[in-house]
Design a protein around this motif. Sequence first.
Motif, PDB file in Angstrom:
ATOM      1  N   GLN A 193       0.851  -1.183   0.000  1.00  0.00           N
ATOM      2  CA  GLN A 193       0.000   0.000   0.000  1.00  0.00           C
ATOM      3  C   GLN A 193       0.888   1.235   0.000  1.00  0.00           C
ATOM      4  N   SER A 197      -0.219   7.665  -0.967  1.00  0.00           N
ATOM      5  CA  SER A 197      -1.421   7.752  -1.795  1.00  0.00           C
ATOM      6  C   SER A 197      -2.524   8.524  -1.065  1.00  0.00           C
ATOM      7  N   ASP A 198      -3.246   9.344  -1.817  1.00  0.00           N
ATOM      8  CA  ASP A 198      -4.388  10.082  -1.245  1.00  0.00           C
ATOM      9  C   ASP A 198      -5.671   9.266  -1.279  1.00  0.00           C
ATOM     10  N   ASN A 199      -5.615   8.105  -1.897  1.00  0.00           N
ATOM     11  CA  ASN A 199      -6.835   7.302  -2.096  1.00  0.00           C
ATOM     12  C   ASN A 199      -6.766   5.982  -1.341  1.00  0.00           C
ATOM     13  N   TRP A 200      -6.185   6.020  -0.151  1.00  0.00           N
ATOM     14  CA  TRP A 200      -6.049   4.772   0.593  1.00  0.00           C
ATOM     15  C   TRP A 200      -7.399   4.285   1.098  1.00  0.00           C
ATOM     16  N   LYS A 201      -7.612   2.995   0.934  1.00  0.00           N
ATOM     17  CA  LYS A 201      -8.779   2.322   1.502  1.00  0.00           C
ATOM     18  C   LYS A 201      -8.331   0.951   1.989  1.00  0.00           C
ATOM     19  N   ASP A 203      -8.002  -2.849   2.245  1.00  0.00           N
ATOM     20  CA  ASP A 203      -8.194  -3.906   1.257  1.00  0.00           C
ATOM     21  C   ASP A 203      -9.356  -4.782   1.716  1.00  0.00           C
ATOM     22  N   LYS A 255      -4.226   2.731   7.876  1.00  0.00           N
ATOM     23  CA  LYS A 255      -3.647   3.643   6.887  1.00  0.00           C
ATOM     24  C   LYS A 255      -2.162   3.840   7.196  1.00  0.00           C
TER      25      LYS A 255
END
Length: 452
Positions: A193, A197-201, A203, A255
């Motif tokens: 990961q 990244s600004d789009n972390w979600k 898994d 995160k």
Amino acid sequence: MTFPFNRRSLLRGILDGVKVCVAFPVLDMFLNGNGTAYAADGAKLPVRFGTYFWGLGLTDTPTGGTRWVPGKTGPGYELMPELEPLGPIKDKVSVFSGFRVIGDGRPNLVHWSGHASILSGISPAESGRFDGPSLDSKIADAIGGATRFKVIDIDASASHQPVSYSTRTGATFATPETTPLALYTRLFGAGFQDPNSDNWKPDPSIMLRQSVLSAVKEQRQALMAGVGKADQVKLDQYFTSIREMENQLAIQLQKPEHCEACVVPNAPKETQRSATVDAVRANTRAMAKLLAMGLACNQTRVFNFVHTAGTSETYLAGESKIYHQITHDEPTDAKLGYQPETSRLAGLVMQAFGDFLMELDAVKEGDGTVLDHSLVMAFSDTGYAKIHSIENIPMFLAGRAGGRHKAGQHIHVTGESVTRVSLTAQQLVGAPVGEFGSGSMKTARPISEVMA
């Protein structure tokens, strides 16, 4: 409650209303009788630790003197011929000479006693085994729990069999990554990961928040109580590995912290494995570059790197003899007092070590580099390969350990135990270790001259 177990048994339980099963390894009972470094945003940067091993030592002979031990001690040591590749990062490397293995009556197991003693603190009783865990496991327990991988093991040697000297039990050793592509896949493949990244979600495939082991606790305790001591050791190691896997999953559900130096690399191409000196050096450089970024991306904080095995199989392209054989077959030059071809090969080995360190030093991080925020303990298996000496084994500490290592020094002793360097390394990276070793190699004296 009594549970019947056999080699096909599974530990079974209920987790949130769902049946779960845990297998276990083959047990004897189933067989017959036969630092102060900060990032730009003010966040404290972690200190990393790694080992770097190469086989066959460096050149230091009774008749010709030394090709690696500096004449000057303390800061500002001179670069001897075989250490010249360390020139660009010399101020970040401390040299340790005169240290030896003390066997307390145990034999010198060639190409084994040296590094086994450095890593475990105990002169081994037999080849292929350590008499205790390798020190990286204790360091990993102290500083490696907050990353995806507690330890990463790497073998650049292209040997016939993968080489690793990392062990928790002394009997089984870690399985290393042996190619740049394999290392890239491990660090940056499935499960990686991007911390920036600004789009972390989270898994969706990693939603395990409760320990499966808890669901089978009663059966696990019954199994542990009903097996012999050897099987208890196997089961404890096995369940520990499962627990670590669960910890990895838990970390991946959080995160990741921002890592300013992290730049996800491109995947390397698969290359033809070769044990030529040039190919192994290229392999070392490529894998060091990936490792440096893996550290910067906080995928691990502890690593073990093998450049060549104790009985190095590397050879110069076009030559028929491997390095190991040359150390024994080449006569000592009467005028020089040493083996010139062996010394040339040792110099090439140190070129690869220099490459390795410079790749870590090339990644800028906070107020320094990844190397500045790391400590690499480098060592070999012998002090003089021709006679398998375990005296004056070359050892180095590289990197500043986040400001804790007063690097750039030469420390010389006469016949003191290698475990003093090992203890120093552990304490520099924050492992809770007050003493290290056994018998005559047991020590509570770190080398204070290199400790800030």
